[in-house]
Structures are given as structure tokens and as C-alpha cells.
Design a protein around this motif. Structure first.
Motif, PDB file in Angstrom:
ATOM      1  N   LEU A   1       0.806  -1.222   0.000  1.00  0.00           N
ATOM      2  CA  LEU A   1       0.000   0.000   0.000  1.00  0.00           C
ATOM      3  C   LEU A   1       0.843   1.278   0.000  1.00  0.00           C
ATOM      4  CD1 LEU A   1      -2.939  -1.131   2.308  1.00  0.00           C
ATOM      5  CD2 LEU A   1      -2.874  -1.001  -0.174  1.00  0.00           C
ATOM      6  N   PRO A   2       1.950   1.365   0.759  1.00  0.00           N
ATOM      7  CA  PRO A   2       2.771   2.586   0.667  1.00  0.00           C
ATOM      8  C   PRO A   2       3.301   2.827  -0.753  1.00  0.00           C
ATOM      9  CG  PRO A   2       3.302   1.431   2.682  1.00  0.00           C
ATOM     10  CD  PRO A   2       2.397   0.528   1.874  1.00  0.00           C
ATOM     11  N   ASP A   3       3.696   1.768  -1.450  1.00  0.00           N
ATOM     12  CA  ASP A   3       4.167   1.919  -2.834  1.00  0.00           C
ATOM     13  C   ASP A   3       3.032   2.379  -3.744  1.00  0.00           C
ATOM     14  OD1 ASP A   3       6.719   1.172  -2.122  1.00  0.00           O
ATOM     15  OD2 ASP A   3       6.599  -0.843  -3.001  1.00  0.00           O
ATOM     16  N   HIS A   4       1.832   1.871  -3.492  1.00  0.00           N
ATOM     17  CA  HIS A   4       0.667   2.269  -4.291  1.00  0.00           C
ATOM     18  C   HIS A   4       0.410   3.773  -4.122  1.00  0.00           C
ATOM     19  CE1 HIS A   4      -3.216   2.055  -6.249  1.00  0.00           C
ATOM     20  NE2 HIS A   4      -3.822   2.516  -5.166  1.00  0.00           N
ATOM     21  N   ILE A   5       0.484   4.247  -2.905  1.00  0.00           N
ATOM     22  CA  ILE A   5       0.269   5.676  -2.629  1.00  0.00           C
ATOM     23  C   ILE A   5       1.369   6.504  -3.285  1.00  0.00           C
ATOM     24  CG2 ILE A   5       0.211   7.432  -0.812  1.00  0.00           C
ATOM     25  CD1 ILE A   5      -1.037   5.183   0.991  1.00  0.00           C
ATOM     26  N   THR A   6       2.611   6.081  -3.112  1.00  0.00           N
ATOM     27  CA  THR A   6       3.752   6.810  -3.686  1.00  0.00           C
ATOM     28  C   THR A   6       3.642   6.886  -5.205  1.00  0.00           C
ATOM     29  OG1 THR A   6       5.161   6.119  -1.861  1.00  0.00           O
ATOM     30  CG2 THR A   6       6.273   6.879  -3.853  1.00  0.00           C
ATOM     31  N   ALA A   7       3.200   5.809  -5.837  1.00  0.00           N
ATOM     32  CA  ALA A   7       3.072   5.778  -7.296  1.00  0.00           C
ATOM     33  C   ALA A   7       2.012   6.756  -7.794  1.00  0.00           C
ATOM     34  CB  ALA A   7       2.732   4.361  -7.760  1.00  0.00           C
ATOM     35  N   HIS A   8       1.073   7.142  -6.936  1.00  0.00           N
ATOM     36  CA  HIS A   8      -0.018   8.041  -7.333  1.00  0.00           C
ATOM     37  C   HIS A   8       0.117   9.430  -6.716  1.00  0.00           C
ATOM     38  CE1 HIS A   8      -1.747   4.136  -8.390  1.00  0.00           C
ATOM     39  NE2 HIS A   8      -2.430   4.818  -9.284  1.00  0.00           N
TER      40      HIS A   8
END
Length: 95
Positions: A71-78
Motif C-alpha cells: 500500500l505505501p508503494d501504491h500511494i507513492t506511485a499516485h
């Protein structure tokens, strides 16, 4: 209890703003994002053209978040998109 459009926009803003600031989220937050966007689109309750164009992207972000492995990577990607979404939500709740 039914939320007004302004309540829905404020809640969506709060969720996205907190996710971006903390770089963490829960699956239930993504599910809430999906429900909020679905409700606003279904009820034709948004008149702000900029926000109308962004809602499908926010919805897709929520759908991806539900099944994201990290989830942190998902947020960072967006992050860039989230900046735009948060600004549009902030402007629309002030109208």
C-alpha cells in the motif's frame, strides 16, 4: 445516515489527504473511496467539471488499492495524481 455531496467530498478529501501525508492506508479506506465515488457518480451530484473528470481516476485508484500488495508503494506511485485530486476536492468543497 445519508451524507450530503459536500460531506462526501470532504470525507474523500480527508481520506486522500491523510493517505498522502502518512503514506499508509487500509483496505477499508480504499473500499470507502470506491463507495464514495460510486455514490457521487450514480446520483449525478457533482457539477464541477474538473472533478467529474477526476472521479474515474480516483475510483480506479481505490480499486487498485484494494488489491495492492504494497500500500505505501501504491500511494507513492499516485502522489502526483493525489496532489491534483486533493486540490480539486479542496476547491469544490469551498464552492
Amino acid at each position: 445516515m445519508t451524507l450530503s455531496v459536500n460531506n462526501q467530498l470532504t470525507l474523500l478529501y480527508d481520506i486522500l489527504d491523510e493517505q498522502q501525508a502518512d503514506c499508509c492506508a487500509s483496505v477499508s479506506e480504499y473500499e470507502q473511496i470506491i463507495r464514495l465515488v460510486e455514490s457521487m457518480i450514480k446520483n449525478n451530484s457533482i457539477t464541477n467539471e474538473q472533478l467529474l473528470k477526476l472521479l474515474p481516476d480516483i475510483y480506479y485508484y481505490g480499486r487498485q488499492g484494494v488489491s495492492a500488495q504494497n500500500l505505501p508503494d501504491h500511494i507513492t506511485a499516485h502522489k502526483k495524481n493525489m496532489d491534483d485530486w486533493i486540490n480539486a476536492l479542496k476547491q469544490s468543497t469551498l464552492e
